[in-house]
Scaffold this active site. Structure first.
Site, PDB file in Angstrom:
ATOM      1  N   LYS A 102       0.857  -1.186   0.000  1.00 56.39           N
ATOM      2  CA  LYS A 102       0.000   0.000   0.000  1.00 56.39           C
ATOM      3  C   LYS A 102       0.890   1.231   0.000  1.00 56.39           C
ATOM      4  O   LYS A 102       1.691   1.437   0.914  1.00 56.39           O
ATOM      5  CB  LYS A 102      -0.901  -0.002   1.226  1.00 56.39           C
TER       6      LYS A 102
ATOM      7  N   LYS B 225      -2.112  -1.518  -3.845  1.00 54.12           N
ATOM      8  CA  LYS B 225      -2.999  -0.358  -3.797  1.00 54.12           C
ATOM      9  C   LYS B 225      -2.194   0.922  -3.862  1.00 54.12           C
ATOM     10  O   LYS B 225      -1.212   1.019  -3.128  1.00 54.12           O
ATOM     11  CB  LYS B 225      -3.778  -0.440  -2.484  1.00 54.12           C
TER      12      LYS B 225
HETATM   13  C1  PBG Z   1      -7.395   3.570   5.473  1.00 54.03           C
HETATM   14  C2  PBG Z   1      -7.740   3.317   4.061  1.00 54.03           C
HETATM   15  C3  PBG Z   1      -7.594   4.230   3.023  1.00 54.03           C
HETATM   16  C4  PBG Z   1      -8.153   3.636   1.902  1.00 54.03           C
HETATM   17  C5  PBG Z   1      -8.595   2.363   2.273  1.00 54.03           C
HETATM   18  N1  PBG Z   1      -8.322   2.166   3.614  1.00 54.03           N
HETATM   19  C6  PBG Z   1      -7.100   5.635   3.023  1.00 54.03           C
HETATM   20  C7  PBG Z   1      -5.766   5.972   3.507  1.00 54.03           C
HETATM   21  O1  PBG Z   1      -4.883   5.121   3.674  1.00 54.03           O
HETATM   22  O2  PBG Z   1      -5.582   7.156   3.768  1.00 54.03           O
HETATM   23  C8  PBG Z   1      -8.244   4.310   0.577  1.00 54.03           C
HETATM   24  C9  PBG Z   1      -9.178   3.728  -0.397  1.00 54.03           C
HETATM   25  C10 PBG Z   1      -9.498   4.590  -1.562  1.00 54.03           C
HETATM   26  O3  PBG Z   1      -8.912   5.665  -1.788  1.00 54.03           O
HETATM   27  O4  PBG Z   1     -10.388   4.188  -2.300  1.00 54.03           O
HETATM   28  N2  PBG Z   1      -6.521   2.806   6.128  1.00 54.03           N
END
Ligand code: PBG
Length: 329
Positions: free
Chosen positions: A201, A254
């Site tokens: 991520k 992601k």
């Molecule tokens: C939080 C989380 C995020 C997303 C999914 N879980 C945001 C972040 O890390 O700030 C983002 C998903 C998206 O943008 O569709 N842990």
């Protein structure tokens, strides 16, 4: 090469629609898609999210009918995200492991209405903290504390498991959290509950609309102290390897399109299912161009989702999941 007629003519396999269908290497199925669902506490009507056109926060009383709708469309899984009222947020995000919390009740509600629908729930503290970080912040330097946060995530995971979740999905990027959560689940007898690890991520600017949707901090909130640096492919491999070794059942990359090489690398690194998250900003930019009349939605959505499968994703989390079932599948 001989001059004149080419000996090899790959176009023979492309000339007729029927032949193209026969030799298609990579296809898209409803089963490949997971739908994110934002669930909110109050109100009785759905309300939209401006930067995610077509996506609505679903109040808990309407969640069962939304789950049934998604199941009828042929989707097999949903990923739940709570939109918490500001009153329940604290600096340490302790609402995350409230057994009667919104997401815990939401899980139970979906499993009651649709026992066969596979429920994933995000594990991170950001929807529950006042500052919007994914963990507990060290007041001296503002950095997110690792081991204290992992402890909170374990507690949270146990309440999600007790509520009936099928997969917990840690999205926080703390070190060692997959192993710790696996242990905690096993010790409590929850060996059937799986872990979808957000392994690769990245600290991305494409999460903006999501943060607006769950009201979890500012767009520019800096998560670089725990999320991966954009240019780092080897670190992404390391995270995937560690999460697999610690007991992940599936791994996630992601965002999706800006990291297709990471999807491919992950496919080649692990035997576990690979999930790509087509995130909120990726959805929003496609929608914006469609609304302007600059792009045709159906072919662009198809091309986007197929490209993720081609790169090596088994599953795709996308705000287009229901739309794709209704329009292109
Ligand atoms: C939080 C989380 C995020 C997303 C999914 N879980 C945001 C972040 O890390 O700030 C983002 C998903 C998206 O943008 O569709 N842990």
């Amino acid at each position: 090469m001989p001059i004149g007629h080419p000996h090899r003519r790959p176009r023979r396999l492309r000339l007729k629609e029927g032949v193209r269908a026969l030799v298609e290497e990579c296809t898209l199925r409803r089963e490949d898609l997971l739908a994110p669902v934002f669930v909110s506490e109050n109100g009785t009507s759905r309300y939209p999210i401006p930067s995610l056109p077509g996506v609505e926060r679903v109040p808990l009383p309407e969640l069962a009918s939304e789950a049934l709708r998604l199941q009828r469309l042929g989707l097999r899984g949903v990923v739940l995200f709570p939109v918490n009222d500001p009153e329940v947020k604290t600096a340490d995000g302790r609402e995350a492991y409230n057994r009667e919390g919104l997401v815990q009740r939401a899980i139970a509600e979906v499993k009651r209405a649709c026992p066969g629908l596979i429920v994933f729930a995000d594990v991170a503290l950001d929807p529950f903290t006042t500052h919007g970080h994914d963990g507990i912040v060290d007041e001296t330097d503002g950095e997110v504390l690792n081991d204290e946060t992992v402890e909170a995530l374990c507690r949270m995971s146990l309440t999600l498991a007790d509520a009936g979740v099928d997969f917990v999905a840690p999205s926080d990027m703390m070190d060692g959290r997959i192993g710790a959560i696996r242990n905690a689940l096993d010790e409590a007898g929850h060996w059937r509950v799986g872990i979808l690890a957000y392994s690769a991520k990245f600290a991305s600017a494409f999460y903006g609309p999501f943060r607006e949707a769950v009201a979890s901090g500012a767009r520019g909130l800096d998560k670089k102290g725990y999320q991966l640096t954009t240019g780092n492919l080897r670190q992404a491999r390391l995270e995937v390897e560690l999460d697999e070794a610690e007991g992940a059942d599936m791994v996630m990359v992601k965002p999706a399109l800006p990291y297709l090489d990471v999807v491919r690398q992950t496919r080649e690194t692990t035997h576990l299912p690979v999930v790509a998250y087509h995130v909120s900003g990726e959805y929003a930019m496609l929608k914006a161009a469609v609304e302007k009349g600059w792009l045709d939605e159906a072919p662009c959505v198809r091309e986007t989702l197929v490209s993720l499968k081609r790169a090596g994703a088994d599953l795709i989390v996308t705000y287009y999941a229901a739309w794709a079932c209704e329009n292109i599948l």
